[in-house]
Design a protein around this motif. Structure first.
Motif, PDB file in Angstrom:
ATOM      1  N   GLN A  38       0.823  -1.205   0.000  1.00  0.00           N
ATOM      2  CA  GLN A  38       0.000   0.000   0.000  1.00  0.00           C
ATOM      3  C   GLN A  38       0.861   1.260   0.000  1.00  0.00           C
ATOM      4  O   GLN A  38       0.586   2.211  -0.740  1.00  0.00           O
ATOM      5  CB  GLN A  38      -0.929   0.007   1.215  1.00  0.00           C
ATOM      6  N   SER A  40       3.861   1.540  -1.135  1.00  0.00           N
ATOM      7  CA  SER A  40       4.510   1.653  -2.441  1.00  0.00           C
ATOM      8  C   SER A  40       3.538   2.178  -3.489  1.00  0.00           C
ATOM      9  O   SER A  40       3.898   3.016  -4.330  1.00  0.00           O
ATOM     10  CB  SER A  40       5.072   0.292  -2.858  1.00  0.00           C
ATOM     11  N   ALA A  41       2.290   1.690  -3.464  1.00  0.00           N
ATOM     12  CA  ALA A  41       1.276   2.174  -4.404  1.00  0.00           C
ATOM     13  C   ALA A  41       0.955   3.636  -4.151  1.00  0.00           C
ATOM     14  O   ALA A  41       0.749   4.425  -5.093  1.00  0.00           O
ATOM     15  CB  ALA A  41       0.019   1.317  -4.298  1.00  0.00           C
ATOM     16  N   ASP A  42       0.915   4.040  -2.885  1.00  0.00           N
ATOM     17  CA  ASP A  42       0.672   5.445  -2.549  1.00  0.00           C
ATOM     18  C   ASP A  42       1.802   6.328  -3.073  1.00  0.00           C
ATOM     19  O   ASP A  42       1.559   7.435  -3.583  1.00  0.00           O
ATOM     20  CB  ASP A  42       0.553   5.614  -1.036  1.00  0.00           C
ATOM     21  N   HIS A  45       1.372   6.807  -6.713  1.00  0.00           N
ATOM     22  CA  HIS A  45       0.257   7.717  -7.010  1.00  0.00           C
ATOM     23  C   HIS A  45       0.669   9.174  -6.838  1.00  0.00           C
ATOM     24  O   HIS A  45       0.201  10.043  -7.595  1.00  0.00           O
ATOM     25  CB  HIS A  45      -0.928   7.397  -6.099  1.00  0.00           C
ATOM     26  N   VAL A  53      -3.304   1.293 -10.446  1.00  0.00           N
ATOM     27  CA  VAL A  53      -2.626   0.190  -9.755  1.00  0.00           C
ATOM     28  C   VAL A  53      -3.661  -0.747  -9.149  1.00  0.00           C
ATOM     29  O   VAL A  53      -4.591  -0.303  -8.461  1.00  0.00           O
ATOM     30  CB  VAL A  53      -1.688   0.702  -8.644  1.00  0.00           C
ATOM     31  N   LEU A  55      -3.832  -4.719  -7.100  1.00  0.00           N
ATOM     32  CA  LEU A  55      -3.075  -5.796  -6.456  1.00  0.00           C
ATOM     33  C   LEU A  55      -3.960  -7.015  -6.291  1.00  0.00           C
ATOM     34  O   LEU A  55      -5.079  -6.905  -5.787  1.00  0.00           O
ATOM     35  CB  LEU A  55      -2.570  -5.335  -5.083  1.00  0.00           C
ATOM     36  N   ARG A  79      -8.094  -1.047  -4.313  1.00  0.00           N
ATOM     37  CA  ARG A  79      -7.011  -1.490  -5.198  1.00  0.00           C
ATOM     38  C   ARG A  79      -6.672  -2.959  -5.014  1.00  0.00           C
ATOM     39  O   ARG A  79      -5.975  -3.548  -5.851  1.00  0.00           O
ATOM     40  CB  ARG A  79      -5.752  -0.649  -4.948  1.00  0.00           C
ATOM     41  N   LEU A 140       7.522   0.388  -6.641  1.00  0.00           N
ATOM     42  CA  LEU A 140       6.830   0.566  -7.914  1.00  0.00           C
ATOM     43  C   LEU A 140       7.354   1.764  -8.682  1.00  0.00           C
ATOM     44  O   LEU A 140       7.476   1.719  -9.917  1.00  0.00           O
ATOM     45  CB  LEU A 140       5.325   0.703  -7.677  1.00  0.00           C
TER      46      LEU A 140
END
Length: 264
Positions: A38, A40-42, A45, A53, A55, A79, A140
């Motif tokens: 989470q 890493s996705a944030d 973004h 994204v 998962l 996500r 990411l």
């Protein structure tokens, strides 16, 4: 490790990221693994809000509390999705997760001519990790920087979690795996690949272990650009009771059995 800006290569822009994480009885590690993803996705973004994204956690033959842990995340984060399978195979689980993301290797390809992946596949990135691992915040971001500079696959590095691990075993591992760019190692816990290259190489084989090595071999044999980096290192479990017959835990156990170096 700060993310480094790389020039965007023409035609290599990424619009979508599909993260796949297989899990087999990983309730001990899953919460930490998902929270790291989470973050890493944030982070992605914040710098690339245009990139979508998703998962997928592939729950393979789980008999512990893994499904309940994942369900909590699925309910709170749009996500994240879950898929339950009964393969007992890392390769089959990863392939199922990729298919669930809408990316599937065709069963039959047109005879007599070369098959070309669809155009959208060149703009889609597959990021792979494991449920006993924690990705860094720049995971990411860094993969996409390499992808948009022209890489078709990114081989990241990993480090066993020193918590609860025998210091001598950790020393032996580090001695054999120095951290540097262009390293020779392949880890399913830290591996990214462009969907078009994944499809062209036939995807993950349905084997119990070393599916990552088989895919990278297929990519290299087709002259895809494979980049190895230590700039987005993943921390993974240092356990020696292996889940896959030739996986990371098995390798660590083999180091543990090595005789000590001669004195003097």
């Amino acid at each position: 490790m700060a993310a480094l800006a790389l020039p965007l290569a023409r035609g290599h822009g990424i619009e979508r990221v599909a993260v796949v994480m297989p899990a087999h009885n990983e309730e001990e590690h899953l919460e930490d693994a998902l929270r790291a993803l989470q973050r890493s996705a944030d982070a992605l973004h914040r710098v690339r809000p245009d990139v979508d994204v998703r998962l997928t956690v592939v729950l393979d033959s789980c008999t512990d509390g893994s499904a309940a842990t994942v369900a909590g995340f699925v309910g709170a984060d749009r996500r994240i999705g879950a898929l339950e399978v009964s393969y007992r195979s890392a390769g089959a689980s990863r392939a199922a997760g990729v298919r669930a993301s809408g990316i599937g290797v065709p069963r039959r390809r047109p005879p007599g001519r070369r098959w070309t992946p669809p155009a959208w596949a060149g703009r889609t990135w597959l990021a792979n990790t494991d449920a006993d691992s924690r990705v860094p915040e720049n995971w990411l971001v860094r993969q996409l920087e390499f992808a948009e500079a022209g890489a078709d696959a990114v081989l990241g590095s990993v480090e066993p979690d020193p918590a609860g691990m025998d210091p001598e075993l950790l020393r032996r591992w580090r001695e054999r795996h120095p951290f540097h760019e262009d390293h020779p190692h392949i880890y399913g816990a830290n591996f990214g690949v462009r969907a078009s290259a994944y499809l062209a190489a036939g995807g993950f084989a349905r084997i119990t272990s070393e599916e990552d090595r088989a895919l990278v071999h297929g990519l290299r044999s087709r002259a895809f650009t494979v980049t190895a980096t230590d700039s987005n290192r993943v921390v993974t479990s240092g356990r020696t009771h292996a889940r896959a017959p030739h996986g990371f835990g098995t390798y660590l156990r083999s180091l543990d059995r090595e005789p000590p170096p001669p004195a003097g």
